[in-house]
Write an enzyme that holds these catalytic residues in place. Sequence first.
Site, PDB file in Angstrom:
ATOM      1  N   GLY A  42     -21.007  40.855  89.704  1.00 18.11           N
ATOM      2  CA  GLY A  42     -22.419  40.503  89.867  1.00 18.11           C
ATOM      3  C   GLY A  42     -23.235  41.694  90.312  1.00 18.11           C
ATOM      4  N   GLY A  44     -26.747  41.104  91.014  1.00 13.85           N
ATOM      5  CA  GLY A  44     -27.986  40.605  91.597  1.00 13.85           C
ATOM      6  C   GLY A  44     -28.196  41.335  92.912  1.00 13.85           C
ATOM      7  N   ALA A  46     -27.311  40.598  95.848  1.00  6.67           N
ATOM      8  CA  ALA A  46     -26.092  40.642  96.669  1.00  6.67           C
ATOM      9  C   ALA A  46     -25.087  41.626  96.082  1.00  6.67           C
ATOM     10  CB  ALA A  46     -25.493  39.249  96.788  1.00  6.67           C
ATOM     11  N   HIS A 268     -37.270  22.421  94.716  1.00  3.99           N
ATOM     12  CA  HIS A 268     -38.456  23.156  95.164  1.00  3.99           C
ATOM     13  C   HIS A 268     -39.713  22.360  94.833  1.00  3.99           C
ATOM     14  CE1 HIS A 268     -41.271  26.349  95.821  1.00  3.99           C
ATOM     15  NE2 HIS A 268     -40.312  27.205  96.130  1.00  3.99           N
ATOM     16  N   SER A 286     -44.627  30.140  93.087  1.00  2.00           N
ATOM     17  CA  SER A 286     -44.075  30.552  94.376  1.00  2.00           C
ATOM     18  C   SER A 286     -44.596  29.736  95.560  1.00  2.00           C
ATOM     19  CB  SER A 286     -44.410  32.022  94.605  1.00  2.00           C
ATOM     20  OG  SER A 286     -44.154  32.355  95.943  1.00  2.00           O
ATOM     21  N   ARG A 339     -39.121  22.992 102.204  1.00  2.00           N
ATOM     22  CA  ARG A 339     -39.120  22.514 100.818  1.00  2.00           C
ATOM     23  C   ARG A 339     -38.601  21.092 100.657  1.00  2.00           C
ATOM     24  NH1 ARG A 339     -36.961  28.193  98.224  1.00  2.00           N
ATOM     25  NH2 ARG A 339     -38.914  29.262  98.623  1.00  2.00           N
ATOM     26  N   HIS A 421     -33.819  24.238  92.161  1.00  2.00           N
ATOM     27  CA  HIS A 421     -34.196  25.635  92.342  1.00  2.00           C
ATOM     28  C   HIS A 421     -33.079  26.511  92.921  1.00  2.00           C
ATOM     29  CE1 HIS A 421     -36.677  29.041  93.337  1.00  2.00           C
ATOM     30  NE2 HIS A 421     -36.393  28.942  94.621  1.00  2.00           N
ATOM     31  N   GLU A 445     -25.926  34.017  96.861  1.00  2.00           N
ATOM     32  CA  GLU A 445     -26.114  32.577  96.647  1.00  2.00           C
ATOM     33  C   GLU A 445     -24.799  31.869  96.323  1.00  2.00           C
ATOM     34  OE1 GLU A 445     -29.442  31.593  94.086  1.00  2.00           O
ATOM     35  OE2 GLU A 445     -28.838  29.490  93.984  1.00  2.00           O
ATOM     36  N   LEU A 461     -33.211  36.021  99.642  1.00  2.00           N
ATOM     37  CA  LEU A 461     -33.158  37.476  99.460  1.00  2.00           C
ATOM     38  C   LEU A 461     -32.640  38.121 100.743  1.00  2.00           C
ATOM     39  CD1 LEU A 461     -36.526  38.097  97.562  1.00  2.00           C
ATOM     40  CD2 LEU A 461     -34.279  37.595  96.618  1.00  2.00           C
TER      41      LEU A 461
END
Length: 659
Positions: A42, A44, A46, A268, A286, A339, A421, A445, A461
């Site tokens: 990965g 991303g 992370a 979300h 957002s 949320r 989400h 995640e 994040l």
Amino acid sequence: MAKVIDSKIPAGPVPEKWKEYKAHQRLVNPKNKLKLDVIVVGTGLAGASAAASLGEMGFNVINLCIQDSPRRAHSIAAQGGINAAKNYQNDGDSVYRLFYDTVKGGDYRAREANVYRLAEVSNNIIDQCVAQGVPFAREYGGMLANRSFGGAQVSRTFYAKGQTGQQLLLGAYSSLSAQVQAKKVKLYTRYEMEDVVIVDGRARGIIAKDLCTGKLVRFSANAVVIATGGYGNTYFLSTNAMGCNCTAAVQCYRKGAYFANPSYVQIHPTCIPVHGDKQSKLTLMSESLRNDGRIWVPKKIEDAKALQAGTKQGWEIPEEDRDYYLERRYPAFGNLVPRDVASRAAKERCDKGFGVNNTGLAVFLDFSESINRLGLDIIMQRYGNLFEMYEEITDVFPGDLANEINGVKYYKPMMIYPAIHYTMGGIWVDYELQTSIPGLFAIGECNFSDHGANRLGASALMQGLADGYFVLPYTIQNYLADQAVWPKVSTDLPEFAEAEKKVDAEMDRLLNIKGKRSVDSIHKELGHIMWEYVGMGRTAEGLKTGLKKMHELEKEFDENLFVPGTKEGLNIELDKAIHLRDFFTMGQLVAFDALSRNESCGGHFREEYQTEEGEAKRDDENYFYVGCWEYKGKGNEPELIKEPLEYEAIKVQTRNYKN
Ligand SMILES: Cc1cc2nc3c(=O)[nH]c(=O)nc-3n(C[C@H](O)[C@H](O)[C@H](O)COP(=O)(O)OP(=O)(O)OC[C@H]3O[C@@H](n4cnc5c(N)ncnc54)[C@H](O)[C@@H]3O)c2cc1C
């Protein structure tokens, strides 16, 4: 009786058998002796941050991703921002307060110690990213700017317009590229991990598919780290990128890694509503928009009916006839409730008939008040690209003046509705981010670690970069220190051959079904089952029905799937079929977990367990634990293992966002 595990158990001692192996020299590659290799799956936020950091520390890193460039990882989609306890606004923020808000936001289902560490390193992340050149928004005087996100009464979110994920990823990518250049990281783009290879109880490598040639490749290393994102696409329609999948995580689960809290799925509140059955993607607006946008539905049911029939428009409804239901129900947090709370409140209004579009499944997000107060220019500076994105998709520009009633100007509002989400559940990890398989680590995640039953906005994040830059590079060394005496294993070991054979056989199986249904048609049906029975409101009966329907659909998948082409060369349909196979396992796991948890908490809402006011009702006496699941074979119910939660610093109480 469920087994009980302890999150602090370190990896076990080196098995006796290793000495035997060494004696036979069959593992020894003299060139690699005493060099430590780590596979990071990965790229991303992370994965890229972990690979770059490990490379910089001197490890040899093999880094893979399914996209053609690390810069295209799903993290690029993150819009709103990243939290840190810098207290630049001098509004009373602190490490403790971020820690407290995150634990409370997660409905007291996160591991307390992990969250404290996350809050502690949050400030380092901002410093690291600024040093990399990430262009965070700044105040006129040069200080980094902040805005507010849900579940907090302080302004602690750092952002780069509506492109925070992209800018952070470019920062991580630049560090990664430096390590690629230094030959400490070897990057494999368009490669997909299909299986993890376990040798003597330890993760020793992976089987990956070169997505362009279709060839299977064996990689061996001293440790494997997966950073492969969440499983939101199990629901078919979600805000996740189309390529997001849970194949790597599910394969680790099948090989013995526990999967924790799968039922904690985040819905979300501010997404563009579904507008037809040909859609394959939902768009997030957002959460930062809730800083200045106010959420409402009409007070009068006749107004709602007129909106649904299209005979009235939102801007024709004057202030006094609007129900700003979040401000009404939660005066202390208003539009900035977490949320899960905001999503449920929208559903409640729509279920009562107050929805504002033709399907009755939408509420308004309105900027009239803030545009009147601050002017359109300021609002555009803050949310310009989000307004443009909304216009591109719906042909409505939220800054257009549409009406004036009694001297009050009304602008065209956005329409929003909750959508899948983010997934708080994930591969179980201990405090060192090691899974229940020694040598296998999970970050970002795809692990379950820090968000409990609900993640606060701008915290994903933060967690991904905390894991990648500041936690894993240090904790993995506790494992690797013990590995330094053992050379990297050979990919000729029978364990590798066996794993590769199985992956190959699976591809043959899927190609040879030769049925009549496309991957997407089955995936869409799975998504409907998930949303209907395992979605925002769950019941025991609904979950059982959902499980039954999933079993039937999985049978249909096994018997009537059509995958065109061959396994040689690029075959996107085959890759999607592999992902769908794993979404089935995941969907059932979500349902099993939801069924076993007879309480409501965060994103897991069991309709049988709610207060008179419709809030989630937890049962701390019976469910104050991390629910970990152990795979027991296809079609069998997995086994529940409990990790009891221990809170020392925070008093566990009922969440309150009202005062
Ligand atoms: C629209 C949107 C907006 C968001 N906005 C915010 C925000 O403002 N703030 C915030 O904190 N969070 C936000 N989030 C959440 C956040 O973006 C994600 O949780 C986070 O980026 C996940 O990062 P990751 O590195 O764990 O995984 P990802 O970014 O999903 O990366 C996964 C990586 O794994 C690779 N991969 C996957 N499977 C395999 C495989 N089998 N083999 C090889 N490679 C594989 C992929 O190629 C990719 O490189 C948002 C999410 C969405 C959907």
